[in-house]
Design a protein around this motif. Structure first.
Motif, PDB file in Angstrom:
ATOM      1  N   ARG A  58       0.830  -1.213   0.000  1.00  0.00           N
ATOM      2  CA  ARG A  58       0.000   0.000   0.000  1.00  0.00           C
ATOM      3  C   ARG A  58       0.868   1.268   0.000  1.00  0.00           C
ATOM      4  O   ARG A  58       0.688   2.196   0.802  1.00  0.00           O
ATOM      5  CB  ARG A  58      -0.968  -0.013   1.175  1.00  0.00           C
ATOM      6  CG  ARG A  58      -1.970  -1.161   1.137  1.00  0.00           C
ATOM      7  CD  ARG A  58      -3.153  -0.924   2.044  1.00  0.00           C
ATOM      8  NE  ARG A  58      -3.922   0.255   1.610  1.00  0.00           N
ATOM      9  CZ  ARG A  58      -4.986   0.725   2.262  1.00  0.00           C
ATOM     10  NH1 ARG A  58      -5.404   0.103   3.360  1.00  0.00           N
ATOM     11  NH2 ARG A  58      -5.637   1.788   1.825  1.00  0.00           N
ATOM     12  N   ALA A  59       1.807   1.284  -0.918  1.00  0.00           N
ATOM     13  CA  ALA A  59       2.800   2.360  -0.990  1.00  0.00           C
ATOM     14  C   ALA A  59       2.156   3.740  -1.080  1.00  0.00           C
ATOM     15  O   ALA A  59       2.659   4.711  -0.499  1.00  0.00           O
ATOM     16  CB  ALA A  59       3.720   2.127  -2.184  1.00  0.00           C
ATOM     17  N   GLU A  60       1.031   3.826  -1.803  1.00  0.00           N
ATOM     18  CA  GLU A  60       0.415   5.131  -2.029  1.00  0.00           C
ATOM     19  C   GLU A  60      -0.039   5.794  -0.739  1.00  0.00           C
ATOM     20  O   GLU A  60      -0.060   7.031  -0.637  1.00  0.00           O
ATOM     21  CB  GLU A  60      -0.768   4.998  -3.006  1.00  0.00           C
ATOM     22  CG  GLU A  60      -2.016   4.313  -2.455  1.00  0.00           C
ATOM     23  CD  GLU A  60      -1.901   2.801  -2.315  1.00  0.00           C
ATOM     24  OE1 GLU A  60      -2.827   2.197  -1.720  1.00  0.00           O
ATOM     25  OE2 GLU A  60      -0.899   2.224  -2.788  1.00  0.00           O
ATOM     26  N   THR A  61      -0.378   5.002   0.272  1.00  0.00           N
ATOM     27  CA  THR A  61      -0.834   5.592   1.535  1.00  0.00           C
ATOM     28  C   THR A  61       0.313   6.274   2.273  1.00  0.00           C
ATOM     29  O   THR A  61       0.117   7.293   2.937  1.00  0.00           O
ATOM     30  CB  THR A  61      -1.477   4.524   2.442  1.00  0.00           C
ATOM     31  OG1 THR A  61      -0.518   3.492   2.735  1.00  0.00           O
ATOM     32  CG2 THR A  61      -2.692   3.902   1.772  1.00  0.00           C
ATOM     33  N   VAL A  62       1.513   5.712   2.160  1.00  0.00           N
ATOM     34  CA  VAL A  62       2.683   6.331   2.780  1.00  0.00           C
ATOM     35  C   VAL A  62       3.084   7.586   2.005  1.00  0.00           C
ATOM     36  O   VAL A  62       3.368   8.638   2.595  1.00  0.00           O
ATOM     37  CB  VAL A  62       3.859   5.337   2.845  1.00  0.00           C
ATOM     38  CG1 VAL A  62       5.085   6.000   3.494  1.00  0.00           C
ATOM     39  CG2 VAL A  62       3.476   4.083   3.614  1.00  0.00           C
ATOM     40  N   VAL A  63       3.102   7.478   0.678  1.00  0.00           N
ATOM     41  CA  VAL A  63       3.473   8.628  -0.152  1.00  0.00           C
ATOM     42  C   VAL A  63       2.508   9.784   0.065  1.00  0.00           C
ATOM     43  O   VAL A  63       2.924  10.951   0.171  1.00  0.00           O
ATOM     44  CB  VAL A  63       3.514   8.221  -1.641  1.00  0.00           C
ATOM     45  CG1 VAL A  63       3.796   9.444  -2.519  1.00  0.00           C
ATOM     46  CG2 VAL A  63       4.573   7.147  -1.878  1.00  0.00           C
ATOM     47  N   ASP A  64       1.227   9.494   0.167  1.00  0.00           N
ATOM     48  CA  ASP A  64       0.238  10.554   0.398  1.00  0.00           C
ATOM     49  C   ASP A  64       0.441  11.228   1.754  1.00  0.00           C
ATOM     50  O   ASP A  64       0.226  12.439   1.894  1.00  0.00           O
ATOM     51  CB  ASP A  64      -1.179   9.976   0.327  1.00  0.00           C
ATOM     52  CG  ASP A  64      -1.605   9.632  -1.089  1.00  0.00           C
ATOM     53  OD1 ASP A  64      -0.923  10.065  -2.039  1.00  0.00           O
ATOM     54  OD2 ASP A  64      -2.601   8.906  -1.257  1.00  0.00           O
ATOM     55  N   ALA A  65       0.843  10.444   2.743  1.00  0.00           N
ATOM     56  CA  ALA A  65       1.029  10.991   4.092  1.00  0.00           C
ATOM     57  C   ALA A  65       2.315  11.813   4.203  1.00  0.00           C
ATOM     58  O   ALA A  65       2.375  12.770   4.982  1.00  0.00           O
ATOM     59  CB  ALA A  65       1.036   9.857   5.115  1.00  0.00           C
ATOM     60  N   PHE A  66       3.339  11.454   3.400  1.00  0.00           N
ATOM     61  CA  PHE A  66       4.640  12.130   3.474  1.00  0.00           C
ATOM     62  C   PHE A  66       5.139  12.415   2.059  1.00  0.00           C
ATOM     63  O   PHE A  66       6.068  11.758   1.571  1.00  0.00           O
ATOM     64  CB  PHE A  66       5.647  11.273   4.249  1.00  0.00           C
ATOM     65  CG  PHE A  66       5.242  10.997   5.660  1.00  0.00           C
ATOM     66  CD1 PHE A  66       5.523  11.897   6.673  1.00  0.00           C
ATOM     67  CD2 PHE A  66       4.536   9.838   5.975  1.00  0.00           C
ATOM     68  CE1 PHE A  66       5.123  11.653   7.982  1.00  0.00           C
ATOM     69  CE2 PHE A  66       4.129   9.586   7.279  1.00  0.00           C
ATOM     70  CZ  PHE A  66       4.413  10.500   8.287  1.00  0.00           C
ATOM     71  N   PRO A  67       4.538  13.390   1.394  1.00  0.00           N
ATOM     72  CA  PRO A  67       4.850  13.616  -0.022  1.00  0.00           C
ATOM     73  C   PRO A  67       6.181  14.306  -0.288  1.00  0.00           C
ATOM     74  O   PRO A  67       6.619  14.359  -1.441  1.00  0.00           O
ATOM     75  CB  PRO A  67       3.676  14.492  -0.488  1.00  0.00           C
ATOM     76  CG  PRO A  67       3.249  15.233   0.742  1.00  0.00           C
ATOM     77  CD  PRO A  67       3.449  14.264   1.874  1.00  0.00           C
TER      78      PRO A  67
END
Length: 230
Positions: A58-67
């Motif tokens: 679920r990489a996108e959830t981490v990227v969204d949280a720390f862009p």
């Protein structure tokens, strides 16, 4: 020199029983585990430190949280362990030394302050807790000069536990990368360190942080313990 920092956050974290990646687990103070890590990093090293996060599940959830940090994607996150995630990150961070941490470690801000002298001296180290030695954790022994000799879950007579916050010096980086390439897909990165020590004489110092807190959150009871500190 810009300090290179890596956070390993590719795993599924299934033992905690949450749907989100484990580093996004919310702590009692309202921050996620990863936000606590970011805050500690910025407090110790300022805004110039460069953070690279290895993501997978679920990489996108981490990227969204720390862009606003750099990312490396481990597309084999469900087939590999931290050795291969770290290998990818080291390959993406140039020639400088790298401070790295597991993405599920909740730790005292003073840990990084204690590590500063070794980082500035570009000396490889692993942080350790000598207050307890659990069979399920990565343990270590030292040689006659006080450098790490063994580092694994199978160590007998361990002096303490590895905490999951470590540094590889610029001069040792290629050596560690070579051994991370050789270890099995399911090995932890500590296996690569251990082989680099045994086969190439890499010198790794144990940095004792036993008087500070550092909790690797694998299970619900670990999260409860971490929440006592934040």
């Amino acid at each position: 020199m810009t300090l290179q920092i890596v956070i390993l956050a590719a795993g599924m974290g299934s033992r905690l029983g949450r749907s989100l990646p484990k580093p996004l687990t919310v702590l009692a103070d309202g921050r996620s585990i990863m936000q606590q890590q970011h805050d500690n990093i910025r407090a110790a090293f300022g805004r110039t430190a460069r953070i690279t996060t290895v993501v997978g599940y679920r990489a996108e959830t981490v990227v969204d949280a720390f862009p606003r940090v750099d990312y490396v994607y481990n597309d084999r996150y469900d087939q590999t362990n931290t050795s291969k995630s770290l290998l990818r990150a080291l390959s993406a961070t140039g020639r400088d030394g790298v401070l790295w941490m597991n993405g599920d470690v909740v730790f005292d801000p003073d840990v990084l302050g204690r590590a500063l002298e070794l980082i500035e001296g570009d000396r490889s180290f692993v942080t350790v807790n000598t207050a307890k030695v659990s069979d399920e954790e990565v343990k270590y022994t030292v040689d006659a000069e006080g450098f790490v000799a063994e580092l694994s879950k199978t160590v007998r007579g361990g002096l303490g536990e590895a905490v999951g916050i470590n540094y590889v010096a610029a001069r040792d980086k290629k050596t560690l990368q070579r051994h991370l390439q050789r270890v099995d897909d399911q090995d932890y990165f500590e296996r690569g360190i251990e082989l680099a020590i045994a086969r190439d004489g890499m010198r790794v110092e144990p940095l004792d942080i036993s008087d500070l807190y550092a909790v690797e959150v694998d299970f619900a009871e670990d999260l409860e313990r971490a929440n006592l500190f934040v």
